[in-house]
Design a protein around this motif. Structure first.
Motif, PDB file in Angstrom:
ATOM      1  N   VAL A 187       0.851  -1.197   0.000  1.00 20.34           N
ATOM      2  CA  VAL A 187       0.000   0.000   0.000  1.00 20.34           C
ATOM      3  C   VAL A 187       0.880   1.238   0.000  1.00 20.34           C
ATOM      4  O   VAL A 187       1.889   1.300   0.706  1.00 20.34           O
ATOM      5  CB  VAL A 187      -0.928  -0.004   1.238  1.00 20.34           C
ATOM      6  CG1 VAL A 187      -1.750   1.257   1.304  1.00 20.34           C
ATOM      7  CG2 VAL A 187      -1.839  -1.230   1.213  1.00 20.34           C
ATOM      8  N   ASP A 188       0.511   2.256  -0.809  1.00 20.13           N
ATOM      9  CA  ASP A 188       1.369   3.434  -0.923  1.00 20.13           C
ATOM     10  C   ASP A 188       1.380   4.240   0.376  1.00 20.13           C
ATOM     11  O   ASP A 188       0.534   4.061   1.254  1.00 20.13           O
ATOM     12  CB  ASP A 188       0.962   4.313  -2.106  1.00 20.13           C
ATOM     13  CG  ASP A 188      -0.427   4.923  -1.968  1.00 20.13           C
ATOM     14  OD1 ASP A 188      -0.693   5.573  -0.942  1.00 20.13           O
ATOM     15  OD2 ASP A 188      -1.239   4.771  -2.890  1.00 20.13           O
ATOM     16  N   MET A 189       2.358   5.142   0.480  1.00 20.84           N
ATOM     17  CA  MET A 189       2.619   5.844   1.734  1.00 20.84           C
ATOM     18  C   MET A 189       1.445   6.695   2.200  1.00 20.84           C
ATOM     19  O   MET A 189       1.143   6.748   3.397  1.00 20.84           O
ATOM     20  CB  MET A 189       3.867   6.726   1.587  1.00 20.84           C
ATOM     21  CG  MET A 189       4.358   7.329   2.912  1.00 20.84           C
ATOM     22  SD  MET A 189       4.740   6.071   4.166  1.00 20.84           S
ATOM     23  CE  MET A 189       6.148   5.263   3.411  1.00 20.84           C
ATOM     24  N   ASP A 190       0.751   7.355   1.273  1.00 19.79           N
ATOM     25  CA  ASP A 190      -0.392   8.179   1.666  1.00 19.79           C
ATOM     26  C   ASP A 190      -1.479   7.340   2.337  1.00 19.79           C
ATOM     27  O   ASP A 190      -2.048   7.732   3.352  1.00 19.79           O
ATOM     28  CB  ASP A 190      -0.977   8.903   0.440  1.00 19.79           C
ATOM     29  CG  ASP A 190      -0.099  10.054  -0.023  1.00 19.79           C
ATOM     30  OD1 ASP A 190       0.767  10.492   0.765  1.00 19.79           O
ATOM     31  OD2 ASP A 190      -0.270  10.514  -1.168  1.00 19.79           O
ATOM     32  N   VAL A 191      -1.747   6.168   1.753  1.00 18.24           N
ATOM     33  CA  VAL A 191      -2.771   5.290   2.309  1.00 18.24           C
ATOM     34  C   VAL A 191      -2.289   4.693   3.633  1.00 18.24           C
ATOM     35  O   VAL A 191      -3.065   4.536   4.576  1.00 18.24           O
ATOM     36  CB  VAL A 191      -3.146   4.181   1.301  1.00 18.24           C
ATOM     37  CG1 VAL A 191      -4.118   3.195   1.929  1.00 18.24           C
ATOM     38  CG2 VAL A 191      -3.762   4.793   0.056  1.00 18.24           C
ATOM     39  N   GLN A 192      -0.988   4.376   3.707  1.00 22.62           N
ATOM     40  CA  GLN A 192      -0.427   3.895   4.973  1.00 22.62           C
ATOM     41  C   GLN A 192      -0.664   4.901   6.091  1.00 22.62           C
ATOM     42  O   GLN A 192      -1.123   4.548   7.179  1.00 22.62           O
ATOM     43  CB  GLN A 192       1.077   3.637   4.833  1.00 22.62           C
ATOM     44  CG  GLN A 192       1.434   2.379   4.081  1.00 22.62           C
ATOM     45  CD  GLN A 192       2.918   2.079   4.153  1.00 22.62           C
ATOM     46  OE1 GLN A 192       3.553   2.299   5.184  1.00 22.62           O
ATOM     47  NE2 GLN A 192       3.471   1.584   3.068  1.00 22.62           N
ATOM     48  N   ASN A 193      -0.350   6.166   5.808  1.00 20.40           N
ATOM     49  CA  ASN A 193      -0.514   7.206   6.826  1.00 20.40           C
ATOM     50  C   ASN A 193      -1.972   7.348   7.243  1.00 20.40           C
ATOM     51  O   ASN A 193      -2.283   7.541   8.424  1.00 20.40           O
ATOM     52  CB  ASN A 193       0.022   8.538   6.306  1.00 20.40           C
ATOM     53  CG  ASN A 193       1.539   8.532   6.186  1.00 20.40           C
ATOM     54  OD1 ASN A 193       2.233   7.785   6.877  1.00 20.40           O
ATOM     55  ND2 ASN A 193       2.072   9.352   5.302  1.00 20.40           N
ATOM     56  N   LYS A 194      -2.882   7.244   6.261  1.00 21.91           N
ATOM     57  CA  LYS A 194      -4.302   7.337   6.577  1.00 21.91           C
ATOM     58  C   LYS A 194      -4.728   6.145   7.427  1.00 21.91           C
ATOM     59  O   LYS A 194      -5.484   6.290   8.398  1.00 21.91           O
ATOM     60  CB  LYS A 194      -5.122   7.383   5.283  1.00 21.91           C
ATOM     61  CG  LYS A 194      -6.603   7.629   5.516  1.00 21.91           C
ATOM     62  CD  LYS A 194      -7.332   7.891   4.212  1.00 21.91           C
ATOM     63  CE  LYS A 194      -8.793   8.244   4.475  1.00 21.91           C
ATOM     64  NZ  LYS A 194      -9.529   8.557   3.230  1.00 21.91           N
ATOM     65  N   PHE A 195      -4.214   4.964   7.068  1.00 21.95           N
ATOM     66  CA  PHE A 195      -4.549   3.769   7.842  1.00 21.95           C
ATOM     67  C   PHE A 195      -4.035   3.883   9.267  1.00 21.95           C
ATOM     68  O   PHE A 195      -4.738   3.535  10.216  1.00 21.95           O
ATOM     69  CB  PHE A 195      -3.965   2.527   7.169  1.00 21.95           C
ATOM     70  CG  PHE A 195      -4.124   1.288   8.009  1.00 21.95           C
ATOM     71  CD1 PHE A 195      -5.368   0.715   8.191  1.00 21.95           C
ATOM     72  CD2 PHE A 195      -3.035   0.721   8.638  1.00 21.95           C
ATOM     73  CE1 PHE A 195      -5.524  -0.414   8.969  1.00 21.95           C
ATOM     74  CE2 PHE A 195      -3.179  -0.411   9.424  1.00 21.95           C
ATOM     75  CZ  PHE A 195      -4.435  -0.976   9.584  1.00 21.95           C
ATOM     76  N   TYR A 196      -2.805   4.361   9.434  1.00 25.72           N
ATOM     77  CA  TYR A 196      -2.250   4.512  10.774  1.00 25.72           C
ATOM     78  C   TYR A 196      -3.077   5.496  11.597  1.00 25.72           C
ATOM     79  O   TYR A 196      -3.257   5.320  12.801  1.00 25.72           O
ATOM     80  CB  TYR A 196      -0.796   4.982  10.698  1.00 25.72           C
ATOM     81  CG  TYR A 196       0.164   3.944  10.166  1.00 25.72           C
ATOM     82  CD1 TYR A 196      -0.047   2.584  10.377  1.00 25.72           C
ATOM     83  CD2 TYR A 196       1.295   4.323   9.437  1.00 25.72           C
ATOM     84  CE1 TYR A 196       0.836   1.636   9.887  1.00 25.72           C
ATOM     85  CE2 TYR A 196       2.182   3.371   8.943  1.00 25.72           C
ATOM     86  CZ  TYR A 196       1.946   2.033   9.173  1.00 25.72           C
ATOM     87  OH  TYR A 196       2.822   1.099   8.683  1.00 25.72           O
ATOM     88  N   SER A 197      -3.595   6.529  10.925  1.00 31.16           N
ATOM     89  CA  SER A 197      -4.466   7.482  11.611  1.00 31.16           C
ATOM     90  C   SER A 197      -5.750   6.809  12.086  1.00 31.16           C
ATOM     91  O   SER A 197      -6.220   7.038  13.215  1.00 31.16           O
ATOM     92  CB  SER A 197      -4.800   8.653  10.670  1.00 31.16           C
ATOM     93  OG  SER A 197      -5.694   9.550  11.285  1.00 31.16           O
ATOM     94  N   VAL A 198      -6.312   5.932  11.226  1.00 35.41           N
ATOM     95  CA  VAL A 198      -7.514   5.174  11.598  1.00 35.41           C
ATOM     96  C   VAL A 198      -7.214   4.252  12.771  1.00 35.41           C
ATOM     97  O   VAL A 198      -7.990   4.145  13.726  1.00 35.41           O
ATOM     98  CB  VAL A 198      -8.027   4.366  10.388  1.00 35.41           C
ATOM     99  CG1 VAL A 198      -9.143   3.411  10.816  1.00 35.41           C
ATOM    100  CG2 VAL A 198      -8.514   5.299   9.297  1.00 35.41           C
ATOM    101  N   LEU A 199      -6.052   3.591  12.707  1.00 37.17           N
ATOM    102  CA  LEU A 199      -5.647   2.665  13.762  1.00 37.17           C
ATOM    103  C   LEU A 199      -5.571   3.390  15.101  1.00 37.17           C
ATOM    104  O   LEU A 199      -6.064   2.909  16.123  1.00 37.17           O
ATOM    105  CB  LEU A 199      -4.280   2.074  13.407  1.00 37.17           C
ATOM    106  CG  LEU A 199      -3.968   0.657  13.859  1.00 37.17           C
ATOM    107  CD1 LEU A 199      -4.959  -0.333  13.271  1.00 37.17           C
ATOM    108  CD2 LEU A 199      -2.546   0.278  13.464  1.00 37.17           C
ATOM    109  N   ARG A 200      -4.947   4.556  15.086  1.00 31.67           N
ATOM    110  CA  ARG A 200      -4.815   5.353  16.313  1.00 31.67           C
ATOM    111  C   ARG A 200      -6.196   5.752  16.841  1.00 31.67           C
ATOM    112  O   ARG A 200      -6.465   5.661  18.041  1.00 31.67           O
ATOM    113  CB  ARG A 200      -3.972   6.592  16.041  1.00 31.67           C
ATOM    114  CG  ARG A 200      -3.778   7.476  17.268  1.00 31.67           C
ATOM    115  CD  ARG A 200      -2.963   8.708  16.960  1.00 31.67           C
ATOM    116  NE  ARG A 200      -1.547   8.406  16.785  1.00 31.67           N
ATOM    117  CZ  ARG A 200      -0.910   8.417  15.622  1.00 31.67           C
ATOM    118  NH1 ARG A 200      -1.577   8.707  14.510  1.00 31.67           N
ATOM    119  NH2 ARG A 200       0.379   8.143  15.545  1.00 31.67           N
ATOM    120  N   LYS A 201      -7.072   6.164  15.936  1.00 34.62           N
ATOM    121  CA  LYS A 201      -8.398   6.627  16.341  1.00 34.62           C
ATOM    122  C   LYS A 201      -9.219   5.517  16.979  1.00 34.62           C
ATOM    123  O   LYS A 201      -9.775   5.695  18.069  1.00 34.62           O
ATOM    124  CB  LYS A 201      -9.154   7.197  15.127  1.00 34.62           C
ATOM    125  CG  LYS A 201     -10.568   7.680  15.451  1.00 34.62           C
ATOM    126  CD  LYS A 201     -11.254   8.215  14.203  1.00 34.62           C
ATOM    127  CE  LYS A 201     -12.631   8.784  14.545  1.00 34.62           C
ATOM    128  NZ  LYS A 201     -13.561   7.765  15.068  1.00 34.62           N
TER     129      LYS A 201
END
Length: 267
Positions: A187-201
């Motif tokens: 998965v590309d970096m932008d989607v990774q960052n979005k996923f990590y944000s979801v994970l944190r939330k």
């Protein structure tokens, strides 16, 4: 008093006489985000399959303190994102269809919720304002950035896009526990960052317990509350600050990865 979300006690798994997982024990407290690190071939996926009831094992595993038929009931409350997803080119399901597969019937959901609440733990909805299944599906697709792909065939998506669809499928059941096996591979970096944000939330706000394997030590350091480090055996389980502050632990992780890499080249 609440119990642990997950208990793994002296668990071993053998493949053709070779130990893939050797006497591993650890617990995951409710609300934890446990980051599991280890080289390829360390047994992480095998361990996850044992937890999910997909792999025979020796030892004992409990979900929210339960075993047996109650454990089986609670498996429906576990969201799982595998490391790799493969679909046949002519697989007819759309992205929406695949995500909808994660929806639990009200009866199954309530049975699981009753067990979780009965042991003193909590179940927190990820989509509290979504009253209908299709609303949850739309919300999950939006979270992973696939809302415009919902009518596409899942087989037409790239590997990374398919992985995002499985993340949405896991989220849509509003799980009490999520198990993520290197979920952003490919998965590309932008989607990774979005996923990590979801994970944190969902971990911080919804208090969803998460067990997550990753090679990304930076992300583990940023997001995890606790760390487990394994290479067939478990050689660390504790607070992430202790793991990242201990140079010997980091050296052991690096050496185990290098040894496995060299062993593969010798075969």
């Amino acid at each position: 008093m609440s119990v642990n979300a997950l208990d793994v006690e002296n668990v071993s798994v053998s493949h053709n006489g070779t130990l893939a997982v050797n006497k591993i024990s650890f617990s995951v407290q409710e609300g934890d985000l446990l980051g599991i690190v280890g080289p390829n071939g360390a047994g992480k996926t095998t361990l996850f399959r044992a937890i999910l009831g997909l792999q025979n094992y020796q030892g004992k595993i409990k979900l929210f303190g339960y075993e047996g038929s109650q454990y089986t009931t609670l498996l429906s409350m576990v969201g799982y994102v595998p490391q790799k997803v493969n679909f046949e080119p002519n697989f007819p399901a759309t992205v929406y269809d695949v995500v909808a597969m994660g929806i639990l019937s009200k009866k199954r959901l309530m049975k699981g919720v009753a067990l979780i609440q009965g042991c003193g733990c909590s179940w927190n909805r990820i989509f509290p304002t979504s009253s209908k299944d299709h609303e949850k599906i739309e919300d999950a697709l939006k979270i992973v950035g696939l809302e415009s792909f919902k009518n596409r065939r899942i087989s037409e998506l790239s590997g990374g896009e398919q992985q995002r669809a499985f993340i949405a499928k896991s989220l849509v059941k509003e799980p009490a526990l999520m198990i993520l096996d290197e979920p952003v591979t490919g998965v590309d970096m932008d989607v990774q960052n979005k996923f990590y944000s979801v994970l944190r939330k969902i971990n911080k706000e919804n208090k969803i317990t998460i067990v997550w394997s990753s090679h990304d030590l930076t992300a583990i350091s940023d997001l995890a509350t606790r760390v487990a480090c394994m290479n067939r055996e478990l050689f660390f389980h504790g607070e992430k600050e202790e793991f990242f502050a201990n140079k010997d632990m980091l050296k052991t992780y690096s050496e185990s990865a290098m040894q496995l890499h060299m062993h593969k080249h010798d075969m």
